[in-house]
Design a protein around this motif. Sequence first.
Motif, PDB file in Angstrom:
ATOM      1  N   ALA A 158       0.827  -1.215   0.000  1.00 27.80           N
ATOM      2  CA  ALA A 158       0.000   0.000   0.000  1.00 27.80           C
ATOM      3  C   ALA A 158       0.856   1.258   0.000  1.00 27.80           C
ATOM      4  O   ALA A 158       0.440   2.304  -0.513  1.00 27.80           O
ATOM      5  N   ARG A 159       2.049   1.157   0.548  1.00 28.09           N
ATOM      6  CA  ARG A 159       2.964   2.307   0.590  1.00 28.09           C
ATOM      7  C   ARG A 159       3.829   2.392  -0.674  1.00 28.09           C
ATOM      8  O   ARG A 159       4.734   3.221  -0.745  1.00 28.09           O
ATOM      9  N   GLY A 160       3.570   1.496  -1.627  1.00 25.35           N
ATOM     10  CA  GLY A 160       4.255   1.590  -2.915  1.00 25.35           C
ATOM     11  C   GLY A 160       5.448   0.678  -3.077  1.00 25.35           C
ATOM     12  O   GLY A 160       6.175   0.774  -4.074  1.00 25.35           O
ATOM     13  N   SER A 161       5.682  -0.223  -2.116  1.00 27.85           N
ATOM     14  CA  SER A 161       6.830  -1.125  -2.222  1.00 27.85           C
ATOM     15  C   SER A 161       6.592  -2.181  -3.299  1.00 27.85           C
ATOM     16  O   SER A 161       5.483  -2.693  -3.441  1.00 27.85           O
ATOM     17  N   SER A 162       7.643  -2.512  -4.038  1.00 23.43           N
ATOM     18  CA  SER A 162       7.596  -3.642  -4.954  1.00 23.43           C
ATOM     19  C   SER A 162       7.740  -4.921  -4.140  1.00 23.43           C
ATOM     20  O   SER A 162       8.071  -4.887  -2.948  1.00 23.43           O
ATOM     21  N   ASN A 163       7.508  -6.062  -4.797  1.00 20.73           N
ATOM     22  CA  ASN A 163       7.702  -7.341  -4.101  1.00 20.73           C
ATOM     23  C   ASN A 163       9.128  -7.459  -3.579  1.00 20.73           C
ATOM     24  O   ASN A 163       9.368  -7.923  -2.469  1.00 20.73           O
ATOM     25  N   ARG A 164      10.089  -7.020  -4.386  1.00 21.59           N
ATOM     26  CA  ARG A 164      11.497  -7.127  -3.990  1.00 21.59           C
ATOM     27  C   ARG A 164      11.776  -6.246  -2.772  1.00 21.59           C
ATOM     28  O   ARG A 164      12.459  -6.663  -1.833  1.00 21.59           O
ATOM     29  N   GLU A 165      11.237  -5.020  -2.786  1.00 27.92           N
ATOM     30  CA  GLU A 165      11.455  -4.110  -1.653  1.00 27.92           C
ATOM     31  C   GLU A 165      10.795  -4.652  -0.390  1.00 27.92           C
ATOM     32  O   GLU A 165      11.369  -4.573   0.697  1.00 27.92           O
ATOM     33  N   ALA A 166       9.586  -5.200  -0.542  1.00 29.45           N
ATOM     34  CA  ALA A 166       8.892  -5.766   0.619  1.00 29.45           C
ATOM     35  C   ALA A 166       9.691  -6.940   1.186  1.00 29.45           C
ATOM     36  O   ALA A 166       9.834  -7.084   2.400  1.00 29.45           O
ATOM     37  N   ALA A 167      10.231  -7.770   0.291  1.00 32.21           N
ATOM     38  CA  ALA A 167      11.027  -8.920   0.729  1.00 32.21           C
ATOM     39  C   ALA A 167      12.242  -8.453   1.531  1.00 32.21           C
ATOM     40  O   ALA A 167      12.578  -9.011   2.582  1.00 32.21           O
ATOM     41  N   SER A 168      12.887  -7.404   1.028  1.00 39.94           N
ATOM     42  CA  SER A 168      14.078  -6.880   1.700  1.00 39.94           C
ATOM     43  C   SER A 168      13.720  -6.311   3.074  1.00 39.94           C
ATOM     44  O   SER A 168      14.422  -6.551   4.063  1.00 39.94           O
ATOM     45  N   ARG A 169      12.622  -5.581   3.141  1.00 41.38           N
ATOM     46  CA  ARG A 169      12.206  -4.963   4.411  1.00 41.38           C
ATOM     47  C   ARG A 169      11.849  -6.018   5.463  1.00 41.38           C
ATOM     48  O   ARG A 169      12.073  -5.820   6.658  1.00 41.38           O
ATOM     49  N   LEU A 170      11.240  -7.121   5.008  1.00 44.57           N
ATOM     50  CA  LEU A 170      10.746  -8.129   5.946  1.00 44.57           C
ATOM     51  C   LEU A 170      11.725  -9.300   6.123  1.00 44.57           C
ATOM     52  O   LEU A 170      11.437 -10.245   6.848  1.00 44.57           O
ATOM     53  N   PHE A 171      12.864  -9.228   5.410  1.00 43.13           N
ATOM     54  CA  PHE A 171      13.888 -10.280   5.497  1.00 43.13           C
ATOM     55  C   PHE A 171      13.329 -11.649   5.095  1.00 43.13           C
ATOM     56  O   PHE A 171      13.576 -12.660   5.758  1.00 43.13           O
ATOM     57  N   ILE A 172      12.531 -11.644   4.008  1.00 43.93           N
ATOM     58  CA  ILE A 172      12.009 -12.896   3.457  1.00 43.93           C
ATOM     59  C   ILE A 172      12.278 -12.881   1.959  1.00 43.93           C
ATOM     60  O   ILE A 172      12.716 -11.863   1.406  1.00 43.93           O
ATOM     61  N   SER A 173      12.030 -13.986   1.277  1.00 45.76           N
ATOM     62  CA  SER A 173      12.299 -14.055  -0.162  1.00 45.76           C
ATOM     63  C   SER A 173      11.158 -13.419  -0.950  1.00 45.76           C
ATOM     64  O   SER A 173      10.036 -13.288  -0.460  1.00 45.76           O
ATOM     65  N   GLU A 174      11.460 -13.035  -2.203  1.00 42.25           N
ATOM     66  CA  GLU A 174      10.416 -12.514  -3.090  1.00 42.25           C
ATOM     67  C   GLU A 174       9.321 -13.548  -3.294  1.00 42.25           C
ATOM     68  O   GLU A 174       8.139 -13.216  -3.370  1.00 42.25           O
ATOM     69  N   ALA A 175       9.714 -14.823  -3.408  1.00 36.15           N
ATOM     70  CA  ALA A 175       8.722 -15.886  -3.612  1.00 36.15           C
ATOM     71  C   ALA A 175       7.761 -15.954  -2.429  1.00 36.15           C
ATOM     72  O   ALA A 175       6.550 -16.160  -2.605  1.00 36.15           O
ATOM     73  N   THR A 176       8.282 -15.743  -1.213  1.00 33.76           N
ATOM     74  CA  THR A 176       7.418 -15.765  -0.025  1.00 33.76           C
ATOM     75  C   THR A 176       6.471 -14.571  -0.029  1.00 33.76           C
ATOM     76  O   THR A 176       5.287 -14.705   0.324  1.00 33.76           O
ATOM     77  N   VAL A 177       6.958 -13.415  -0.446  1.00 30.14           N
ATOM     78  CA  VAL A 177       6.085 -12.240  -0.567  1.00 30.14           C
ATOM     79  C   VAL A 177       4.961 -12.540  -1.543  1.00 30.14           C
ATOM     80  O   VAL A 177       3.783 -12.241  -1.292  1.00 30.14           O
ATOM     81  N   LYS A 178       5.308 -13.142  -2.697  1.00 31.11           N
ATOM     82  CA  LYS A 178       4.302 -13.458  -3.706  1.00 31.11           C
ATOM     83  C   LYS A 178       3.255 -14.420  -3.143  1.00 31.11           C
ATOM     84  O   LYS A 178       2.050 -14.231  -3.361  1.00 31.11           O
ATOM     85  N   THR A 179       3.715 -15.418  -2.375  1.00 34.84           N
ATOM     86  CA  THR A 179       2.778 -16.372  -1.776  1.00 34.84           C
ATOM     87  C   THR A 179       1.840 -15.677  -0.808  1.00 34.84           C
ATOM     88  O   THR A 179       0.625 -15.913  -0.809  1.00 34.84           O
ATOM     89  N   HIS A 180       2.389 -14.785   0.024  1.00 37.85           N
ATOM     90  CA  HIS A 180       1.537 -14.032   0.956  1.00 37.85           C
ATOM     91  C   HIS A 180       0.507 -13.204   0.188  1.00 37.85           C
ATOM     92  O   HIS A 180      -0.669 -13.142   0.580  1.00 37.85           O
ATOM     93  N   LEU A 181       0.930 -12.574  -0.900  1.00 38.60           N
ATOM     94  CA  LEU A 181      -0.005 -11.750  -1.675  1.00 38.60           C
ATOM     95  C   LEU A 181      -1.102 -12.599  -2.303  1.00 38.60           C
ATOM     96  O   LEU A 181      -2.267 -12.187  -2.347  1.00 38.60           O
TER      97      LEU A 181
END
Length: 211
Positions: A158-181
């Motif tokens: 919602a704050r404009g982060s890409s999947n990659r940025e969200a992954a970096s902020r949360l210390f998880i993989s991009e694939a995990t971010v995608k699964t959560h989404l």
Amino acid sequence: MTVRLLIVDDHPVVRDGLRGMFTGDPGFEVVGEAGDGGEALALAASLRPDVVLMDLRMPGMDGVTAIGRLARSGSPAKVLVLTTYDTDADVLPAIEAGATGYLLKDAPREDLVRAVRAAARGESVLAPSVAGRLMGRLRAPAEEPLSQRELEVLTLVARGSSNREAASRLFISEATVKTHLLHVYAKLGVNDRAAAVAVAYDRGLLTPGGR
């Protein structure tokens, strides 16, 4: 940015139609075509496309196998499934194998173009019927709440982060971010990140300036 596209389908007439659709748009470059999964893997390695438009049911190596091998090879290409089928037996294995999005071949041209651009950014786009299927699989009889981690991912989106940025902020993989989404989409009954954010604000799951 010009999106480099690899088209994978065992029907030449489908490949011709897709190539014609994207060749006329200056935002895209069709770098290659493949008739099965094995050919797709070889071309993806040599041509390094941004997005692979992948059919699922093909002779030889099928799409799901190719998606899994592409993901394990470390290829940066995003895979957008484009198929006729939206059964659980097709949808779930493709997404679990690593597909970024899933559209049906009857999608309007503008939806397909938008989905390819979204896939190039690493965003997930699901056909409405596919989102409905995932929702049916993931939703409890009562409305299932978002988990703490799903809310954290959605807040960053919602704050404009890409999947990659969200992954970096949360210390998880991009694939995990995608699964959560994908879980968020299913629980909220939506098929893209913009709609997920809108529904989350509407339901009070997100609040301006906070969560």
